[in-house]
Design an enzyme around this catalytic site. Structure first.
Site, PDB file in Angstrom:
ATOM      1  N   TYR A 195      -2.144  -1.573  10.775  1.00  0.00           N
ATOM      2  CA  TYR A 195      -2.355  -2.062   9.404  1.00  0.00           C
ATOM      3  C   TYR A 195      -1.171  -1.679   8.511  1.00  0.00           C
ATOM      4  O   TYR A 195      -0.571  -2.516   7.841  1.00  0.00           O
ATOM      5  CB  TYR A 195      -3.665  -1.492   8.818  1.00  0.00           C
ATOM      6  CG  TYR A 195      -3.756  -1.657   7.322  1.00  0.00           C
ATOM      7  CD1 TYR A 195      -4.007  -2.904   6.759  1.00  0.00           C
ATOM      8  CD2 TYR A 195      -3.539  -0.568   6.458  1.00  0.00           C
ATOM      9  CE1 TYR A 195      -4.042  -3.064   5.378  1.00  0.00           C
ATOM     10  CE2 TYR A 195      -3.575  -0.723   5.083  1.00  0.00           C
ATOM     11  CZ  TYR A 195      -3.833  -1.973   4.551  1.00  0.00           C
ATOM     12  OH  TYR A 195      -3.853  -2.128   3.191  1.00  0.00           O
ATOM     13  N   LYS A 214       2.117  -3.946   6.495  1.00  0.00           N
ATOM     14  CA  LYS A 214       2.574  -3.880   5.092  1.00  0.00           C
ATOM     15  C   LYS A 214       4.077  -3.618   5.036  1.00  0.00           C
ATOM     16  O   LYS A 214       4.804  -4.222   4.255  1.00  0.00           O
ATOM     17  CB  LYS A 214       1.813  -2.785   4.329  1.00  0.00           C
ATOM     18  CG  LYS A 214       0.320  -3.050   4.181  1.00  0.00           C
ATOM     19  CD  LYS A 214       0.047  -4.271   3.330  1.00  0.00           C
ATOM     20  CE  LYS A 214      -1.413  -4.581   3.186  1.00  0.00           C
ATOM     21  NZ  LYS A 214      -1.676  -5.915   2.644  1.00  0.00           N
ATOM     22  N   SER A 228       0.835  -1.200   0.000  1.00  0.00           N
ATOM     23  CA  SER A 228       0.000   0.000   0.000  1.00  0.00           C
ATOM     24  C   SER A 228       0.870   1.250   0.000  1.00  0.00           C
ATOM     25  O   SER A 228       1.986   1.244   0.540  1.00  0.00           O
ATOM     26  CB  SER A 228      -0.870  -0.017   1.260  1.00  0.00           C
ATOM     27  OG  SER A 228      -1.452   1.239   1.495  1.00  0.00           O
TER      28      SER A 228
HETATM   29  P1  NAD Z   1     -10.775  -7.524   0.883  1.00  0.00           P
HETATM   30  O1  NAD Z   1     -10.984  -7.561   2.355  1.00  0.00           O
HETATM   31  O2  NAD Z   1     -11.942  -7.271   0.015  1.00  0.00           O
HETATM   32  O3  NAD Z   1     -10.062  -8.863   0.406  1.00  0.00           O
HETATM   33  C1  NAD Z   1      -9.176  -9.604   1.228  1.00  0.00           C
HETATM   34  C2  NAD Z   1      -9.596 -11.061   1.162  1.00  0.00           C
HETATM   35  O4  NAD Z   1      -8.706 -11.842   1.984  1.00  0.00           O
HETATM   36  C3  NAD Z   1     -11.007 -11.304   1.704  1.00  0.00           C
HETATM   37  O5  NAD Z   1     -11.729 -12.090   0.797  1.00  0.00           O
HETATM   38  C4  NAD Z   1     -10.780 -12.046   3.026  1.00  0.00           C
HETATM   39  O6  NAD Z   1     -11.841 -12.918   3.323  1.00  0.00           O
HETATM   40  C5  NAD Z   1      -9.473 -12.762   2.742  1.00  0.00           C
HETATM   41  N1  NAD Z   1      -8.667 -13.078   3.935  1.00  0.00           N
HETATM   42  C6  NAD Z   1      -8.318 -12.256   4.952  1.00  0.00           C
HETATM   43  N2  NAD Z   1      -7.540 -12.925   5.837  1.00  0.00           N
HETATM   44  C7  NAD Z   1      -7.403 -14.181   5.361  1.00  0.00           C
HETATM   45  C8  NAD Z   1      -6.707 -15.335   5.819  1.00  0.00           C
HETATM   46  N3  NAD Z   1      -6.019 -15.329   6.987  1.00  0.00           N
HETATM   47  N4  NAD Z   1      -6.758 -16.475   5.083  1.00  0.00           N
HETATM   48  C9  NAD Z   1      -7.448 -16.508   3.904  1.00  0.00           C
HETATM   49  N5  NAD Z   1      -8.128 -15.444   3.430  1.00  0.00           N
HETATM   50  C10 NAD Z   1      -8.104 -14.294   4.147  1.00  0.00           C
HETATM   51  O7  NAD Z   1      -9.623  -6.425   0.606  1.00  0.00           O
HETATM   52  P2  NAD Z   1      -9.152  -5.795  -0.762  1.00  0.00           P
HETATM   53  O8  NAD Z   1      -9.578  -4.386  -0.788  1.00  0.00           O
HETATM   54  O9  NAD Z   1      -9.495  -6.684  -1.885  1.00  0.00           O
HETATM   55  O10 NAD Z   1      -7.576  -5.797  -0.521  1.00  0.00           O
HETATM   56  C11 NAD Z   1      -6.752  -6.857  -0.958  1.00  0.00           C
HETATM   57  C12 NAD Z   1      -5.342  -6.618  -0.464  1.00  0.00           C
HETATM   58  O11 NAD Z   1      -4.892  -5.350  -0.937  1.00  0.00           O
HETATM   59  C13 NAD Z   1      -5.211  -6.573   1.046  1.00  0.00           C
HETATM   60  O12 NAD Z   1      -3.995  -7.173   1.437  1.00  0.00           O
HETATM   61  C14 NAD Z   1      -5.172  -5.088   1.343  1.00  0.00           C
HETATM   62  O13 NAD Z   1      -4.495  -4.796   2.537  1.00  0.00           O
HETATM   63  C15 NAD Z   1      -4.433  -4.558   0.140  1.00  0.00           C
HETATM   64  N6  NAD Z   1      -4.721  -3.149  -0.143  1.00  0.00           N
HETATM   65  C16 NAD Z   1      -6.007  -2.759  -0.311  1.00  0.00           C
HETATM   66  C17 NAD Z   1      -6.292  -1.411  -0.556  1.00  0.00           C
HETATM   67  C18 NAD Z   1      -7.710  -0.935  -0.735  1.00  0.00           C
HETATM   68  O14 NAD Z   1      -7.948   0.257  -0.692  1.00  0.00           O
HETATM   69  N7  NAD Z   1      -8.686  -1.799  -0.940  1.00  0.00           N
HETATM   70  C19 NAD Z   1      -5.243  -0.484  -0.637  1.00  0.00           C
HETATM   71  C20 NAD Z   1      -3.932  -0.924  -0.469  1.00  0.00           C
HETATM   72  C21 NAD Z   1      -3.678  -2.280  -0.226  1.00  0.00           C
HETATM   73  C1  UD1 Z   2      -7.106   4.677   3.689  1.00  0.00           C
HETATM   74  C2  UD1 Z   2      -6.066   4.287   4.700  1.00  0.00           C
HETATM   75  C3  UD1 Z   2      -4.889   3.645   3.988  1.00  0.00           C
HETATM   76  C4  UD1 Z   2      -5.362   2.474   3.147  1.00  0.00           C
HETATM   77  C5  UD1 Z   2      -6.439   2.961   2.181  1.00  0.00           C
HETATM   78  C6  UD1 Z   2      -7.021   1.849   1.373  1.00  0.00           C
HETATM   79  C7  UD1 Z   2      -6.353   5.860   6.542  1.00  0.00           C
HETATM   80  C8  UD1 Z   2      -5.746   6.996   7.323  1.00  0.00           C
HETATM   81  N1  UD1 Z   2      -5.666   5.446   5.466  1.00  0.00           N
HETATM   82  O1  UD1 Z   2      -6.514   5.621   2.801  1.00  0.00           O
HETATM   83  O2  UD1 Z   2      -3.944   3.190   4.949  1.00  0.00           O
HETATM   84  O3  UD1 Z   2      -4.284   1.897   2.434  1.00  0.00           O
HETATM   85  O4  UD1 Z   2      -7.497   3.571   2.926  1.00  0.00           O
HETATM   86  O5  UD1 Z   2      -7.793   1.005   2.161  1.00  0.00           O
HETATM   87  O6  UD1 Z   2      -7.421   5.383   6.889  1.00  0.00           O
HETATM   88  N2  UD1 Z   2     -12.862  10.882   3.537  1.00  0.00           N
HETATM   89  C9  UD1 Z   2     -13.887  11.709   3.920  1.00  0.00           C
HETATM   90  N3  UD1 Z   2     -15.020  11.139   4.417  1.00  0.00           N
HETATM   91  C10 UD1 Z   2     -15.173   9.776   4.552  1.00  0.00           C
HETATM   92  C11 UD1 Z   2     -14.110   8.948   4.140  1.00  0.00           C
HETATM   93  C12 UD1 Z   2     -12.958   9.530   3.644  1.00  0.00           C
HETATM   94  O7  UD1 Z   2     -13.779  12.933   3.826  1.00  0.00           O
HETATM   95  O8  UD1 Z   2     -16.224   9.327   5.033  1.00  0.00           O
HETATM   96  C13 UD1 Z   2     -11.639  11.481   2.969  1.00  0.00           C
HETATM   97  C14 UD1 Z   2     -10.399  11.180   3.779  1.00  0.00           C
HETATM   98  O9  UD1 Z   2     -10.178  12.143   4.756  1.00  0.00           O
HETATM   99  C15 UD1 Z   2      -9.325  11.163   2.684  1.00  0.00           C
HETATM  100  C16 UD1 Z   2     -10.061  10.720   1.425  1.00  0.00           C
HETATM  101  O10 UD1 Z   2     -11.450  10.926   1.693  1.00  0.00           O
HETATM  102  O11 UD1 Z   2      -8.874  12.463   2.493  1.00  0.00           O
HETATM  103  C17 UD1 Z   2      -9.817   9.265   1.088  1.00  0.00           C
HETATM  104  O12 UD1 Z   2     -10.089   8.491   2.258  1.00  0.00           O
HETATM  105  P1  UD1 Z   2     -10.089   6.890   2.224  1.00  0.00           P
HETATM  106  O13 UD1 Z   2     -10.944   6.412   1.123  1.00  0.00           O
HETATM  107  O14 UD1 Z   2     -10.419   6.425   3.608  1.00  0.00           O
HETATM  108  O15 UD1 Z   2      -8.603   6.522   1.837  1.00  0.00           O
HETATM  109  P2  UD1 Z   2      -7.214   6.967   2.521  1.00  0.00           P
HETATM  110  O16 UD1 Z   2      -7.415   7.668   3.798  1.00  0.00           O
HETATM  111  O17 UD1 Z   2      -6.411   7.662   1.474  1.00  0.00           O
END
Ligand code: NAD
Ligand code: UD1
Length: 338
Positions: free
Chosen positions: A149, A153, A124
């Protein structure tokens, strides 16, 4: 290639599964469904017209995971499985370290024992902390994460690098995602958060469909042009395609390869609200409140490395991100629970 996808039923995993199947790869999904449902995988099968094996398994269950590897014999792993809620991680640090870090260590042990030495890992932008001036480049220092969290990472990136030092036959790709939003064009798969959404786009779509009354904009007094925070939103389908590019470009190249997956363009919270309203002809009820702890004013990628090395670049703009987010939400107001 045959790719074992951990967390393949999740938001990003399911979109990547579709892209992998559509481009002719075989997949095996391993998920414990702690934040998803097996119904997602049926929709992936329906969308692609392709079948694949899926296993309900926690990646920390070494015995079961080993049996799956021995039975399915994957060539590579894409590792999405993990817990991802920043706020929850502050309340439950041990659960996050156990699931994300210990889970990854078990996965890597099983891979090594089974001779699988190609992995793509979901990292991330949060690993950059607050000490760098955007646009963020892969060679900038990491650290200074502000919640468990983010720290998971950071540690997993280090564990992967250490593993390569010990065994330089491993091909390790670390993808640092910026802010994924949007959904598949079909509206059949998308982001389905449990309970109250933490992130901006699912909150907006739930206000748009009347499930939530009002969006809180967390602060309009940041040092940005309109006072709200700026982020690099990237369409989840572009992100999914980035995994294919990473496999194609790096799977046969031992080493630790780190790429930002972002667009390189930053949008403020007000920009996103305006783009959503314009794209979908809807009004979003919002109120400006105080800042949220831990938010950085500005975060966006320098996305040139992925373009130069992998030939990948994000293709979809904010309008398409808003259209597909709403298409998914309006067709599935209760996520996969219908
Ligand atoms: P998500 O929660 O939708 O998907 C994660 C999946 O992993 C889920 O289906 C969950 O059931 C499964 N899981 C969790 N722990 C497990 C375990 N111990 N064994 C087997 N399965 C398990 O999340 P996502 O948004 O699809 O994110 C996927 C990856 O990307 C994650 O590692 C997350 O941290 C990373 N990531 C996500 C974002 C975002 O904004 N969505 C941003 C940066 C990084
Ligand atoms: C968040 C996480 C980041 C993670 C990412 C993807 C935090 C501080 N950071 O990023 O670690 O990798 O999600 O899962 O939580 N906002 C509002 N109102 C809301 C929600 C969000 O104003 O109800 C604003 C936030 O202040 C931010 C922007 O929208 O400025 C994006 O927020 P969000 O979608 O939560 O993502 P990040 O904070 O960038």
């Amino acid at each position: 290639m045959k790719i074992l996808v951990t967390g393949g039923a999740g938001y990003i995993g399911s979109h990547t599964a579709v892209e992998l199947l559509d481009s002719g790869h075989e997949i095996v999904v391993v998920d414990n469904y702690i934040n998803s449902s097996p119904k997602v995988l049926d929709r992936v099968r329906e969308l692609t017209g392709k079948d694949f094996e899926s296993f309900e398994c926690d990646i920390r269950d070494k015995k079961k995971l080993t049996e799956i590897f021995q039975k399915t014999k994957p060539d590579a792993v894409i590792h999405f499985a993990g817990l991802k809620s920043v706020g929850e991680s502050v309340m439950k640090p041990l659960e996050y370290y156990d699931n994300n870090i210990y889970g990854t260590v078990v996965l890597l042990e099983v891979m090594r024992a089974c001779g699988v030495k190609k992995i793509v890992f979901s990292s991330s932008a949060t690993v950059y902390g607050g000490g760098n001036v955007p646009p963020l480049r892969e060679d900038m220092p990491v650290g200074g994460t502000t919640n468990p969290y983010g720290t998971t990472k950071l540690h997993i990136e280090k564990i992967l690098s250490d593993l390569y030092v010990a065994d330089n036959l491993f091909s390790i790709v670390i993808l640092r995602y910026f802010n994924p939003i949007g959904a598949h064009d079909s509206g059949r798969i998308g982001e389905a958060p449990n309970g109250l959404p933490n992130n901006l786009m699912p909150y907006i779509t739930q206000v748009a469909c009347g499930k939530l009354e009002c969006l809180r904009v967390f602060g309009d007094d940041y040092p940005t042009p309109d006072g709200t925070c700026i982020r690099d939103y990237i369409h989840v389908v572009d992100l999914a395609k980035g995994h294919l590019a990473a496999l194609n470009g790096c799977a046969d190249k031992p080493g630790v390869h780190i790429f930002n997956l972002g667009t390189g363009v930053g949008y403020s919270v007000f920009d996103v609200i305006n783009a959503f309203e314009k794209a979908n002809g809807l009004k979003i009820n919002y109120v400006v409140t105080g800042r949220r702890d831990g938010d950085l004013p500005v975060c966006y990628a320098d996305a040139t490395k992925a373009n130069e090395v992998l030939g990948w670049r994000a293709e979809r703009g904010i309008e398409n991100m808003c259209l597909t987010s709403w298409n998914w939400q309006s067709k599935n107001p209760n996520g996969y629970d219908d």
